[in-house]
Design a protein around this motif. Structure first.
Motif, PDB file in Angstrom:
ATOM      1  N   GLU A  22       0.826  -1.205   0.000  1.00  0.00           N
ATOM      2  CA  GLU A  22       0.000   0.000   0.000  1.00  0.00           C
ATOM      3  C   GLU A  22       0.863   1.259   0.000  1.00  0.00           C
ATOM      4  O   GLU A  22       0.519   2.265  -0.636  1.00  0.00           O
ATOM      5  CB  GLU A  22      -0.942  -0.032   1.201  1.00  0.00           C
ATOM      6  CG  GLU A  22      -1.967  -1.168   1.094  1.00  0.00           C
ATOM      7  CD  GLU A  22      -2.876  -1.274   2.297  1.00  0.00           C
ATOM      8  OE1 GLU A  22      -2.500  -0.738   3.371  1.00  0.00           O
ATOM      9  OE2 GLU A  22      -3.949  -1.908   2.168  1.00  0.00           O
ATOM     10  N   ASP A  27      -1.712  -2.562  -5.900  1.00  0.00           N
ATOM     11  CA  ASP A  27      -3.126  -2.951  -5.847  1.00  0.00           C
ATOM     12  C   ASP A  27      -3.252  -4.157  -4.917  1.00  0.00           C
ATOM     13  O   ASP A  27      -3.185  -5.310  -5.358  1.00  0.00           O
ATOM     14  CB  ASP A  27      -3.612  -3.292  -7.256  1.00  0.00           C
ATOM     15  CG  ASP A  27      -5.114  -3.537  -7.318  1.00  0.00           C
ATOM     16  OD1 ASP A  27      -5.724  -3.747  -6.249  1.00  0.00           O
ATOM     17  OD2 ASP A  27      -5.659  -3.541  -8.430  1.00  0.00           O
ATOM     18  N   SER A  28      -3.416  -3.904  -3.619  1.00  0.00           N
ATOM     19  CA  SER A  28      -3.472  -4.988  -2.639  1.00  0.00           C
ATOM     20  C   SER A  28      -4.675  -5.893  -2.868  1.00  0.00           C
ATOM     21  O   SER A  28      -4.591  -7.108  -2.669  1.00  0.00           O
ATOM     22  CB  SER A  28      -3.495  -4.431  -1.213  1.00  0.00           C
ATOM     23  OG  SER A  28      -4.588  -3.544  -1.032  1.00  0.00           O
ATOM     24  N   GLY A  29      -5.782  -5.315  -3.299  1.00  0.00           N
ATOM     25  CA  GLY A  29      -6.972  -6.127  -3.550  1.00  0.00           C
ATOM     26  C   GLY A  29      -6.731  -7.141  -4.652  1.00  0.00           C
ATOM     27  O   GLY A  29      -7.143  -8.304  -4.548  1.00  0.00           O
ATOM     28  N   ARG A  30      -6.057  -6.719  -5.688  1.00  0.00           N
ATOM     29  CA  ARG A  30      -5.755  -7.626  -6.794  1.00  0.00           C
ATOM     30  C   ARG A  30      -4.809  -8.740  -6.326  1.00  0.00           C
ATOM     31  O   ARG A  30      -4.975  -9.909  -6.685  1.00  0.00           O
ATOM     32  CB  ARG A  30      -5.137  -6.853  -7.943  1.00  0.00           C
ATOM     33  CG  ARG A  30      -4.748  -7.708  -9.135  1.00  0.00           C
ATOM     34  CD  ARG A  30      -4.087  -6.859 -10.198  1.00  0.00           C
ATOM     35  NE  ARG A  30      -3.564  -7.683 -11.293  1.00  0.00           N
ATOM     36  CZ  ARG A  30      -2.799  -7.205 -12.262  1.00  0.00           C
ATOM     37  NH1 ARG A  30      -2.467  -5.922 -12.286  1.00  0.00           N
ATOM     38  NH2 ARG A  30      -2.359  -8.003 -13.209  1.00  0.00           N
ATOM     39  N   ILE A  31      -3.816  -8.368  -5.520  1.00  0.00           N
ATOM     40  CA  ILE A  31      -2.879  -9.375  -5.013  1.00  0.00           C
ATOM     41  C   ILE A  31      -3.603 -10.364  -4.111  1.00  0.00           C
ATOM     42  O   ILE A  31      -3.356 -11.575  -4.175  1.00  0.00           O
ATOM     43  CB  ILE A  31      -1.713  -8.703  -4.264  1.00  0.00           C
ATOM     44  CG1 ILE A  31      -0.922  -7.795  -5.214  1.00  0.00           C
ATOM     45  CG2 ILE A  31      -0.781  -9.755  -3.669  1.00  0.00           C
ATOM     46  CD1 ILE A  31       0.145  -6.972  -4.530  1.00  0.00           C
ATOM     47  N   ARG A  33      -6.720 -11.275  -4.309  1.00  0.00           N
ATOM     48  CA  ARG A  33      -7.524 -12.164  -5.154  1.00  0.00           C
ATOM     49  C   ARG A  33      -6.637 -13.192  -5.855  1.00  0.00           C
ATOM     50  O   ARG A  33      -6.984 -14.381  -5.934  1.00  0.00           O
ATOM     51  CB  ARG A  33      -8.312 -11.354  -6.179  1.00  0.00           C
ATOM     52  CG  ARG A  33      -9.437 -10.520  -5.582  1.00  0.00           C
ATOM     53  CD  ARG A  33     -10.328  -9.932  -6.660  1.00  0.00           C
ATOM     54  NE  ARG A  33      -9.617  -8.993  -7.526  1.00  0.00           N
ATOM     55  CZ  ARG A  33      -9.470  -7.699  -7.265  1.00  0.00           C
ATOM     56  NH1 ARG A  33      -9.973  -7.171  -6.156  1.00  0.00           N
ATOM     57  NH2 ARG A  33      -8.824  -6.911  -8.114  1.00  0.00           N
ATOM     58  N   THR A  34      -5.503 -12.757  -6.368  1.00  0.00           N
ATOM     59  CA  THR A  34      -4.604 -13.667  -7.079  1.00  0.00           C
ATOM     60  C   THR A  34      -4.061 -14.744  -6.149  1.00  0.00           C
ATOM     61  O   THR A  34      -3.882 -15.898  -6.546  1.00  0.00           O
ATOM     62  CB  THR A  34      -3.430 -12.884  -7.708  1.00  0.00           C
ATOM     63  OG1 THR A  34      -3.954 -11.827  -8.520  1.00  0.00           O
ATOM     64  CG2 THR A  34      -2.572 -13.794  -8.576  1.00  0.00           C
ATOM     65  N   HIS A  57       3.418 -12.478  -5.612  1.00  0.00           N
ATOM     66  CA  HIS A  57       2.630 -11.621  -6.499  1.00  0.00           C
ATOM     67  C   HIS A  57       2.911 -10.145  -6.238  1.00  0.00           C
ATOM     68  O   HIS A  57       2.903  -9.332  -7.171  1.00  0.00           O
ATOM     69  CB  HIS A  57       1.135 -11.917  -6.335  1.00  0.00           C
ATOM     70  CG  HIS A  57       0.736 -13.286  -6.793  1.00  0.00           C
ATOM     71  ND1 HIS A  57       1.089 -13.788  -8.028  1.00  0.00           N
ATOM     72  CD2 HIS A  57       0.027 -14.274  -6.177  1.00  0.00           C
ATOM     73  CE1 HIS A  57       0.606 -15.021  -8.163  1.00  0.00           C
ATOM     74  NE2 HIS A  57      -0.036 -15.332  -7.049  1.00  0.00           N
ATOM     75  N   GLN A  61       4.045  -7.569  -9.070  1.00  0.00           N
ATOM     76  CA  GLN A  61       3.234  -6.401  -9.402  1.00  0.00           C
ATOM     77  C   GLN A  61       4.015  -5.097  -9.222  1.00  0.00           C
ATOM     78  O   GLN A  61       3.915  -4.186 -10.037  1.00  0.00           O
ATOM     79  CB  GLN A  61       1.972  -6.354  -8.524  1.00  0.00           C
ATOM     80  CG  GLN A  61       1.027  -5.231  -8.914  1.00  0.00           C
ATOM     81  CD  GLN A  61      -0.097  -5.041  -7.919  1.00  0.00           C
ATOM     82  OE1 GLN A  61      -0.068  -4.137  -7.098  1.00  0.00           O
ATOM     83  NE2 GLN A  61      -1.107  -5.895  -7.994  1.00  0.00           N
TER      84      GLN A  61
END
Length: 353
Positions: A22, A27-31, A33-34, A57, A61
């Motif tokens: 952060e 993009d913590s949300g994307r990480i 989810r991945t 990830h 990223q």
């Protein structure tokens, strides 16, 4: 491992990796989810594989190949709960690292943490005992960086280790940058190890010895050992096998003794779980073999010797019977699959992807 069992780690260990993402506008949300991390994973414990995947990830990223080392260098030991609090209250560096080693299962399961002395050197060694959790480069470097920072808290900021050994095949830490360990870095090693003079273990760590340290550390070690004993017997056998193969005896009697039971009792308990020692041993050998076969430069003779086979032909025969291909065929297939994945990645990273 039994399909219902998953290696775990305290969810609070994600605090600093998440904070780093952060802070660098990732993009913590994307990480999340991945890596398969949901809201329920952020309380109590999280699957160790999810933690490792998050770090991998995040590194990808952010474009930071040394993400793990950077996070470890500022890791707050309070993320480890009571264990972290008392590590910093240890009277000496040696006492702190010994507590870290002995109580580590309170925080993270299915992992090897050792503090050994060899020829005037101290070796702090770390490894996840699950070959299915791979790649795990960032996790390994993060953990060693935590140890590195702990040593520096006793020695001062200018200290450098004698050697850093890593189990993966490449590392950004080899560049000798000021942000890294600034020491020789060995890759493709059997485990992840920080090497430094053993005399440093006697250096004071806390300003004054905590009266509660000894009693608290003994209690945490008992809790950690009990946590390890609560795992299925097959899991405990696998842990011992993966620690011992290539280093010391992994014969059934030796494993039984290490688990505090007789050979007969071990056989009976495994049968109750629908397992056999020979099957677990064969599985661990093949997992290690496949990991080594995917590494460039590993020779069949070296792999065979590490796995305890008397001859290369015996290893090749066992591998073919279990995997349906010879070691050489497996290596070619793995190499071809890797090249295909790299090719797809390269195509997908161009303009318009």
């Amino acid at each position: 491992m039994p399909h219902t069992y998953q290696p775990r780690i305290s969810a609070t260990t994600l605090n600093d990796p998440l904070r780093a993402v952060e802070f660098m506008n990732g993009d913590s949300g994307r990480i999340f989810r991945t890596a398969g991390i949901g809201p329920d994973d952020l309380e109590g414990e999280i699957g160790l594989k999810k933690f490792v995947d998050f770090c991998e990830h995040a590194s990808d990223q952010l474009g930071l190949p040394d993400f793990g080392w950077r996070v470890g260098s500022v890791f707050d030991l309070q993320n480890l709960g009571t264990l972290g609090d008392f590590i910093m209250q240890a009277p000496t560096l040696g006492a702190a690292l010994s507590l870290f080693r002995n109580a580590f299962p309170m925080v993270q399961s299915d992992s090897e943490l050792q503090l050994t002395l060899e020829g005037g050197k101290a070796l702090m060694t770390y490894r996840i005992l699950d070959t299915g959790i791979w790649p795990r480069r960032q996790d390994a470097e993060l953990t060693l960086s935590v140890f590195h920072s702990l040593v520096k808290s006793a020695t001062g900021p200018d200290w450098q280790p004698d050697l850093l050994s890593l189990e993966h095949e490449s590392s950004a830490l080899q560049s000798r940058s000021s942000a890294g360990p600034r020491c020789p870095v060995q890759i493709a090693a059997a485990s992840n190890t920080l090497v430094f003079p053993a005399a440093l273990l006697d250096l004071p760590l806390a300003d004054s010895e905590s009266p509660a340290f000894k009693a608290a550390s003994q209690s945490m070690v008992r809790t950690a050992r009990q946590s390890e004993r609560e795992a299925p017997v097959a899991v405990r056998v696998r842990r011992e096998l993966l620690m011992r193969i290539g280093r010391e005896s992994f014969e059934q009697t030796a494993i039984a003794t290490a688990l505090g039971m007789s050979r007969r009792t071990l056989r009976r308990k495994l049968e109750e779980e629908g397992q056999k020692f020979s099957r677990l041993l064969a599985g661990c050998r093949m997992e290690i073999a496949k990991r080594m076969l995917r590494a460039p430069g590993a020779q069949l003779h070296d792999i065979s010797e590490r796995l305890g086979y008397s001859e290369v032909s015996a290893f090749e025969r066992a591998f073919r019977q279990r995997e349906g291909a010879t070691p050489s065929q497996y290596r070619k297939q793995a190499s071809a699959c890797g090249a295909t994945v790299l090719g797809v990645s390269a195509l997908g990273s161009g303009p318009g992807s």
